[in-house]
Design an enzyme around this catalytic site. Structure first.
Site, PDB file in Angstrom:
ATOM      1  N   LYS A 290      30.734  30.955   8.928  1.00  0.00           N
ATOM      2  CA  LYS A 290      32.010  31.662   8.687  1.00  0.00           C
ATOM      3  C   LYS A 290      32.862  31.393   9.924  1.00  0.00           C
ATOM      4  O   LYS A 290      32.660  32.013  10.966  1.00  0.00           O
ATOM      5  CB  LYS A 290      31.748  33.155   8.528  1.00  0.00           C
ATOM      6  CG  LYS A 290      32.766  33.911   7.677  1.00  0.00           C
ATOM      7  CD  LYS A 290      34.181  33.849   8.168  1.00  0.00           C
ATOM      8  CE  LYS A 290      34.441  34.841   9.288  1.00  0.00           C
ATOM      9  NZ  LYS A 290      35.860  34.757   9.758  1.00  0.00           N
TER      10      LYS A 290
ATOM     11  N   GLU B  44      26.939  35.803  21.796  1.00  0.00           N
ATOM     12  CA  GLU B  44      27.716  35.458  23.001  1.00  0.00           C
ATOM     13  C   GLU B  44      29.019  36.234  22.904  1.00  0.00           C
ATOM     14  O   GLU B  44      29.813  36.008  21.998  1.00  0.00           O
ATOM     15  CB  GLU B  44      27.927  33.943  23.045  1.00  0.00           C
ATOM     16  CG  GLU B  44      28.319  33.446  24.414  1.00  0.00           C
ATOM     17  CD  GLU B  44      29.816  33.416  24.596  1.00  0.00           C
ATOM     18  OE1 GLU B  44      30.389  34.476  24.950  1.00  0.00           O
ATOM     19  OE2 GLU B  44      30.406  32.348  24.362  1.00  0.00           O
TER      20      GLU B  44
ATOM     21  N   CYS C 163      35.576  32.416  26.860  1.00  0.00           N
ATOM     22  CA  CYS C 163      34.609  33.471  27.208  1.00  0.00           C
ATOM     23  C   CYS C 163      34.228  33.367  28.673  1.00  0.00           C
ATOM     24  O   CYS C 163      34.027  34.369  29.344  1.00  0.00           O
ATOM     25  CB  CYS C 163      33.364  33.338  26.355  1.00  0.00           C
ATOM     26  SG  CYS C 163      33.722  33.524  24.617  1.00  0.00           S
TER      27      CYS C 163
ATOM     28  N   GLU D  58      37.742  42.464  29.924  1.00  0.00           N
ATOM     29  CA  GLU D  58      38.087  41.097  29.530  1.00  0.00           C
ATOM     30  C   GLU D  58      39.470  41.111  28.882  1.00  0.00           C
ATOM     31  O   GLU D  58      39.696  41.824  27.909  1.00  0.00           O
ATOM     32  CB  GLU D  58      37.060  40.550  28.543  1.00  0.00           C
ATOM     33  CG  GLU D  58      37.335  39.104  28.188  1.00  0.00           C
ATOM     34  CD  GLU D  58      36.321  38.520  27.210  1.00  0.00           C
ATOM     35  OE1 GLU D  58      36.020  39.171  26.197  1.00  0.00           O
ATOM     36  OE2 GLU D  58      35.857  37.387  27.457  1.00  0.00           O
TER      37      GLU D  58
END
Ligand code: ADP
Length: 492
Positions: free
Chosen positions: A186, A261, A295, A394
């Protein structure tokens, strides 16, 4: 390059379906999702809005491929050869794919081109590794032979984000396929056109039916249906920590494993004896690349107090020259992915202002960049107070937080002072100190006097703490996508 050089028509037609058994089929609900070009702020394609019935069909196709179909009967060598052919096909179509990726994500063409090199390399690496995954023999009691082998799971589910779509495709499917699993992917609704095109290329090089199935669509629909599907044997996810909790919960309900992750707040630790000529361009690029939507972005710049002014002077000077623009302008960075992300990043700016965090430098949005594009001028703040949101959250945007530290112990404390633990950089001319710090920092990857290292397909990658668990890339990823079986044979 004008917009018309994008291979629009061909791709859009292919994109409006789900890809199952090497064929495009309409999504059961016949719905579509608009795809917006971030540099233009307008819809340029549509993808199918896959749902539960589509995921069902895809999982069934994958199960058939691995248990009864041609895919499941291939030797490791044959699987590897197919993956290497796919790598070559990506390399052969690199320019077409890079144009598509650039339009879909807004990233500069040079970045999109580099991404295609990496995407091809994933299949080359895992293709050539497929027949080199060995088990071992284990000394045991007299009269016994004990051997281990790594056995494919069967059907693996994969959910990837929008920041590096083609690379993510290779990173997650390469090792799963190399180990002999059949896959259901997906991709992200915000940017997935290269995934769809690479799936076609895979069929073109002879990948058997059902080995790669793609169900595009919304996270809460196609993504949730895949994560919860009782027919998958393992799931790999890259995305936000919030959705990561959902994925892990769904995996727990089905008693399957997962690799997650989930981002980072990666520190770049700069000591006063670092070689700044080498360090400064890398420090700046590590946050600006992909508009900070990486990331492993080096989003915290931790600097030894005694060298703070000197380092900052050099970083600020470089930051002030940064420019954001369209893919074809090919500048330092592109826009962020969508209006929501732009608003979110700008929210961090407003809060920084309200908190009185000094803004030290700002790049620019280039003249001529479309006003409707989701451009954000890169910024550097400092000194950011410890514990401030800019120091711990983040952002996923082109924002660097500079924070001074006192000494080595303080550097380690500060580096570990977030919930995340994905990547870290240590910059020092003192090898023993750099090594000590590298070993104490909580991160899945630590670079010394370097950062990022050109894709690093060979290098195991993954998180500690809220950054997730399990490892992608390198040989470790192959082990993630297989169960270790121990066979104990009594022969006397
Ligand atoms: P980001 O903030 O980077 O968009 P997300 O975690 O929202 O990160 O998205 C990463 C991937 O997860 C995308 O493919 C998205 O469609 C998918 N996703 C989002 N929500 C869900 C969900 N509830 N279940 C499964 N997948 C989801």
């Amino acid at each position: 390059m004008s917009a018309s050089t994008y291979p629009e028509a061909a791709t859009v037609q292919a994109a409006e379906g789900v890809f199952i058994d090497n064929r495009w089929e309409p999504a059961t609900g016949r719905g579509t999702v608009d795809v917006v070009a971030p540099a233009e702020g307008r819809v340029f394609a549509r993808i199918a809005a896959g749902g539960k019935p589509d995921v069902d069909r895809a999982v069934k196709a994958a199960r058939h491929a691995v248990e009864e179909g041609h895919w499941g009967r291939l030797s490791a060598l044959e699987r590897g050869r197919l993956l290497m052919k796919l790598g070559q096909a990506i390399a052969d179509h690199a320019e077409e794919l890079a144009l598509l990726e650039a339009r879909d994500t807004g990233k500069p063409m040079k970045q999109a081109r580099a991404d295609m090199v990496a995407a091809a390399r994933y299949f080359e690496f895992y293709g050539s590794a497929a027949d080199k995954v060995h088990g071992e023999t284990i000394p045991f009691l007299p009269g016994y032979l004990v051997a281990t082998e790594r056995e494919r799971f069967g059907v693996t589910g994969h959910i990837i984000p929008w920041n590096y779509p083609a690379q993510m495709f290779g990173r997650t499917l390469g090792p799963a396929l190399a180990m002999g699993n059949a896959t259901v992917l997906k991709p992200a609704e915000d940017a997935c056109l290269t995934s769809l095109r690479i799936a076609e290329l895979a069929a073109g090089v002879g990948m058997p039916e059902g080995a790669i199935n793609i169900v595009p669509g919304l996270g809460g629909e196609a993504g949730a249906a895949l994560a919860e599907h009782p027919g998958i044997d393992f799931i790999a996810f890259t995305g936000s920590p919030e959705v990561g909790v959902f994925i892990q919960t769904a995996a727990a309900r089905n008693h399957i494993g997962c690799v997650l992750e989930l981002g980072g707040k990666s520190p770049q630790i700069v000591f006063g004896d670092a070689d700044l000529d080498v360090a400064v361009p890398v420090l700046v690029n590590a946050i600006v690349q992909n508009a900070g939507q990486t990331c492993s972005a080096g989003s915290r710049l931790l600097i030894e107090q005694s060298a703070y002014d000197l380092v900052m002077e050099r970083v600020i000077e470089r930051f002030a020259r940064l420019r954001a623009g369209t893919p074809e302008m090919d500048l330092d960075l592109g826009p962020v992915i969508n209006a929501k992300q732009k608003k979110r990043v700008e929210g961090f700016f407003s809060r920084a202002e309200a908190d009185g965090v000094p803004l030290l430098a700002m790049g620019q949005v280039a003249e001529g960049a479309p006003a409707d594009g989701f451009f954000v001028a890169p910024r550097i703040y400092g000194p950011v107070p410890r514990g401030n949101r800019l120091a711990v959250d983040e952002v996923f945007g082109p924002v660097l937080s500079a924070i001074p530290f006192e000494d080595e112990a303080d550097a380690v404390r500060l580096a570990n002072d977030t919930d995340y633990g994905l990547v870290a950089g240590v910059w020092s001319g003192n090898g023993a100190r750099a090594t000590r710090v590298a070993r104490k920092v909580q991160a899945g990857q630590v670079f010394v006097n370097a950062y990022g290292a050109g894709g690093g397909i060979e290098l195991p990658f993954g998180g500690m703490k809220k950054s997730g668990h399990g490892r992608e890339k390198g040989f470790e990823a192959l082990y993630e996508f297989a169960a270790l079986k121990t066979i104990v044979i009594k022969h006397d």
